[in-house]
Write a protein that holds these residues in place. Structure first.
Motif, mmCIF file in Angstrom:
data_model
loop_
_atom_site.group_PDB
_atom_site.id
_atom_site.type_symbol
_atom_site.label_atom_id
_atom_site.label_comp_id
_atom_site.label_asym_id
_atom_site.label_seq_id
_atom_site.Cartn_x
_atom_site.Cartn_y
_atom_site.Cartn_z
ATOM 1 N N GLU A 108 -12.977 -13.388 -19.020
ATOM 2 C CA GLU A 108 -11.855 -12.671 -19.143
ATOM 3 C C GLU A 108 -11.846 -11.442 -19.773
ATOM 4 N N GLY A 109 -12.836 -11.245 -20.802
ATOM 5 C CA GLY A 109 -13.125 -10.106 -21.682
ATOM 6 C C GLY A 109 -11.972 -10.069 -22.693
ATOM 7 N N PRO A 110 -12.109 -8.962 -23.784
ATOM 8 C CA PRO A 110 -11.227 -9.291 -24.654
ATOM 9 C C PRO A 110 -9.703 -8.393 -24.504
ATOM 10 N N TYR A 111 -9.432 -7.994 -23.268
ATOM 11 C CA TYR A 111 -8.026 -7.027 -23.356
ATOM 12 C C TYR A 111 -7.015 -7.682 -22.417
ATOM 13 N N TYR A 112 -6.973 -8.752 -22.101
ATOM 14 C CA TYR A 112 -5.951 -9.534 -21.421
ATOM 15 C C TYR A 112 -4.543 -9.508 -22.063
ATOM 16 N N VAL A 113 -3.590 -9.290 -21.598
ATOM 17 C CA VAL A 113 -2.275 -9.509 -22.433
ATOM 18 C C VAL A 113 -1.245 -10.466 -21.493
ATOM 19 N N PRO A 114 -0.753 -11.458 -21.897
ATOM 20 C CA PRO A 114 0.057 -12.253 -20.990
ATOM 21 C C PRO A 114 1.432 -11.560 -20.992
ATOM 22 N N ASP A 115 2.387 -12.030 -19.911
ATOM 23 C CA ASP A 115 3.537 -11.847 -19.856
ATOM 24 C C ASP A 115 3.655 -10.342 -19.453
ATOM 25 N N SER A 116 2.898 -9.821 -18.514
ATOM 26 C CA SER A 116 2.796 -8.449 -17.882
ATOM 27 C C SER A 116 4.296 -8.344 -16.897
ATOM 28 N N PRO A 117 4.703 -7.090 -16.804
ATOM 29 C CA PRO A 117 5.930 -6.941 -15.932
ATOM 30 C C PRO A 117 5.787 -7.500 -14.704
ATOM 31 N N VAL A 118 6.792 -8.279 -14.051
ATOM 32 C CA VAL A 118 6.668 -9.015 -12.856
ATOM 33 C C VAL A 118 7.086 -7.916 -11.624
ATOM 34 N N ILE A 119 6.156 -7.734 -10.824
ATOM 35 C CA ILE A 119 6.514 -6.462 -9.939
ATOM 36 C C ILE A 119 7.110 -7.355 -8.513
ATOM 37 N N GLY A 120 6.535 -8.496 -8.197
ATOM 38 C CA GLY A 120 6.988 -8.956 -6.862
ATOM 39 C C GLY A 120 5.689 -9.338 -6.169
ATOM 40 N N ALA A 121 5.956 -9.447 -4.702
ATOM 41 C CA ALA A 121 5.057 -9.700 -3.877
ATOM 42 C C ALA A 121 4.007 -8.333 -3.453
ATOM 43 N N ARG A 122 4.934 -7.170 -3.287
ATOM 44 C CA ARG A 122 4.303 -5.922 -2.905
ATOM 45 C C ARG A 122 4.922 -4.799 -3.897
ATOM 46 N N GLY A 123 3.882 -4.057 -4.515
ATOM 47 C CA GLY A 123 4.388 -2.801 -5.385
ATOM 48 C C GLY A 123 3.595 -2.281 -5.961
ATOM 49 N N ALA A 124 3.791 -1.419 -6.985
ATOM 50 C CA ALA A 124 2.685 -0.656 -7.729
ATOM 51 C C ALA A 124 2.707 -0.928 -9.032
ATOM 52 N N LEU A 125 1.632 -1.161 -9.820
ATOM 53 C CA LEU A 125 1.340 -1.335 -11.161
ATOM 54 C C LEU A 125 1.974 -0.298 -11.579
ATOM 55 N N PRO A 126 2.454 -0.615 -13.089
ATOM 56 C CA PRO A 126 3.116 0.780 -13.850
ATOM 57 C C PRO A 126 2.010 1.651 -14.065
ATOM 58 N N MET A 127 2.409 2.959 -13.891
ATOM 59 C CA MET A 127 1.259 3.803 -14.171
ATOM 60 C C MET A 127 1.960 5.114 -14.393
ATOM 61 N N ARG A 128 1.364 6.104 -15.038
ATOM 62 C CA ARG A 128 1.865 7.529 -15.544
ATOM 63 C C ARG A 128 2.094 8.243 -14.342
ATOM 64 N N GLU A 129 2.927 9.429 -14.246
ATOM 65 C CA GLU A 129 3.424 10.156 -13.173
ATOM 66 C C GLU A 129 2.176 10.480 -12.282
ATOM 67 N N ASN A 130 1.244 11.092 -13.168
ATOM 68 C CA ASN A 130 0.152 11.551 -12.557
ATOM 69 C C ASN A 130 -1.030 11.127 -12.895
ATOM 70 N N GLU A 131 -0.997 9.579 -12.967
ATOM 71 C CA GLU A 131 -2.130 8.714 -13.250
ATOM 72 C C GLU A 131 -3.340 9.027 -12.534
ATOM 73 N N SER A 132 -4.702 9.589 -13.066
ATOM 74 C CA SER A 132 -5.605 10.224 -12.319
ATOM 75 C C SER A 132 -6.439 8.931 -11.740
ATOM 76 N N GLY A 133 -7.273 9.216 -10.625
ATOM 77 C CA GLY A 133 -7.956 7.996 -10.194
ATOM 78 C C GLY A 133 -7.617 8.094 -8.663
ATOM 79 N N THR A 134 -8.546 7.604 -7.695
ATOM 80 C CA THR A 134 -8.363 7.563 -6.419
ATOM 81 C C THR A 134 -7.240 6.357 -6.125
ATOM 82 N N PRO A 135 -6.270 6.483 -5.301
ATOM 83 C CA PRO A 135 -5.335 5.585 -4.976
ATOM 84 C C PRO A 135 -5.816 4.277 -4.234
ATOM 85 N N LEU A 136 -5.422 3.097 -4.595
ATOM 86 C CA LEU A 136 -6.105 1.860 -4.036
ATOM 87 C C LEU A 136 -4.980 1.054 -3.762
#
Ligand code: MBD
Ligand code: FE
Length: 282
Positions: free
Chosen positions: A105-133
Motif C-alpha cells: 500500500e505504501g504510506p500515502y493512501y487516503v480513504p474516502d476519495s471523491p466518487v467519480i462513477g464508472a467512467r471519468g477523470a481523476l480530480p486534477m489541476r487545469e493544466n496538470e502536466s504529464g502524458t494523458p492516460l
C-alpha cells in the motif's frame, strides 16, 4: 505566502503519513502474549546475531540509536516500514491468492476519495502536466463473472512526484478518486502518467540511503485498491514498461504481472491501457 511543491519537505510528508496512520489504527491486533514473546524474542535475537557476526562497535551502536530516534522525530516510521518491510508482509498475507497479484500500500493512501462513477477523470489541476492516460478494464471473480459495483480506488503522484495531502500546495484530492464498476464490471479512468518517484531524501530514510550509498527511486506507479462484497480487498500498484527502476525499486514492490502495456491513443493524445482485476473470495 503560499507554500509550493518545490518547498515540500520530508518532515511534511513524514508527519502527514504518521498522523494518517495513527488515525486509521483501531484497537490493534489481538495478539496473544505467547506470540508477542516469540516474535519479539526472534527479532531481538536476530539483532544480537548481527552485532556478534559483524563486531558492531559502540560508535555504530550510538549512530543507530540516534538514527532510530530521528526516524520517529521526522515521522518517517510509516515510510521506513513501507519501503523496507511491507513487501514481505504482503507476500505472506496474499500467498494464497489465485486472482490478481497485489503489492504494498505504501504510506500515502487516503480513504474516502471523491466518487467519480464508472467512467471519468481523476480530480486534477487545469493544466496538470504529464502524458494523458486512459486506463480501462473489468473487475471479475475467479470464475470469470463480472463484478458490477466493484470499487476501484486509485491514487498517484503528479508529474513532479508529489502526492496530494502529503505535499503543500496541491488541491486536496488531486489525482485521487474512487470509481464504481458498471453493470458489466467495467471502468474507465482518465488521468496522467505519473513520473518515477524519489522517496523523500531530506529526512532519516534519506540519511540511511546516503550513508549506505543506495538510491531513493521507485519506478513510476499507480496505486489501487479494488474491492467488492464477499471478495478479498486487492491492494496493488501498476507500473510502466521500460522504467529504469522496475528492476531496482527501493521498496521491492514490482512484480512482472503488475507492469502495464500502454498503447498510443487512437486520437494521438497520450496513451490508453487496458488492465483487468480478478478478485479472490474472502
Ligand atoms: C511511495 O509513493 C510509495 O509508493 C512507497 C511504497 C513508499 C514511499 C513512497
Ligand atoms: Fe507511491
Amino acid at each position: 505566502m503560499t507554500t509550493t511543491e518545490s518547498e515540500a519537505k520530508a518532515a511534511d510528508s513524514g508527519a502527514g503519513a504518521t498522523a494518517a496512520f495513527l488515525k486509521k489504527q483501531g484497537a490493534g491486533a489481538d495478539t496473544p502474549p505467547e506470540r508477542v514473546s516469540q516474535l519479539a524474542t526472534e527479532v531481538i535475537t536476530a539483532v544480537h546475531d548481527v552485532v556478534r557476526r559483524h563486531k558492531v562497535t559502540y560508535a555504530e551502536y550510538d549512530a543507530v540509536k540516534s538514527w532510530l530516534i530521528n526516524v520517529g522525530q521526522d515521522g518517517e516510521w510509516p515510510l521506513f516500514l513501507d519501503v523496507w518491510i511491507e513487501h514481505v508482509v504482503e507476500e505472506v498475507a496474499n500467498a494464497h491468492h489465485q486472482g490478481n497479484k497485489g503489492t504494498i500500500e505504501g504510506p500515502y493512501y487516503v480513504p474516502d476519495s471523491p466518487v467519480i462513477g464508472a467512467r471519468g477523470a481523476l480530480p486534477m489541476r487545469e493544466n496538470e502536466s504529464g502524458t494523458p492516460l486512459v486506463f480501462s478494464g473489468q473487475v471479475r471473480d475467479l470464475d470469470g463473472n463480472a463484478l458490477p459495483g466493484a470499487k476501484i480506488e486509485i491514487w498517484h503522484a503528479d508529474a513532479d512526484g508529489f502526492y496530494s495531502q502529503y505535499a503543500p500546495g496541491l488541491p486536496e484530492w488531486n489525482l485521487r478518486g474512487t470509481f464504481v464498476a458498471d453493470e458489466d464490471g467495467r471502468f474507465e479512468i482518465t488521468t496522467i502518467r505519473p513520473a518515477p518517484y524519489q522517496i523523500p531524501t531530506d529526512g532519516s530514510c534519506g540519511k540511511l540511503i546516503a550513508a549506505a550509498d543506495w538510491h531513493a527511486w521507485r519506478p513510476a506507479h499507480l496505486h489501487l485498491k479494488v474491492s467488492a462484497p464477499g471478495k478479498d480487498l486487492l491492494t496493488a500498484q501498476l507500473y510502466f514498461p521500460g522504467d529504469a527502476h522496475n528492476d531496482d525499486d527501493i521498496a521491492s514492490a514490482v512484480k512482472p504481472e503488475l507492469v502495464l502495456d500502454p498503447q498510443p491513443a487512437a486520437d494521438g493524445n497520450g496513451e490508453t491501457v487496458v488492465y483487468d482485476f480478478v478478485l479472490d473470495p474472502e
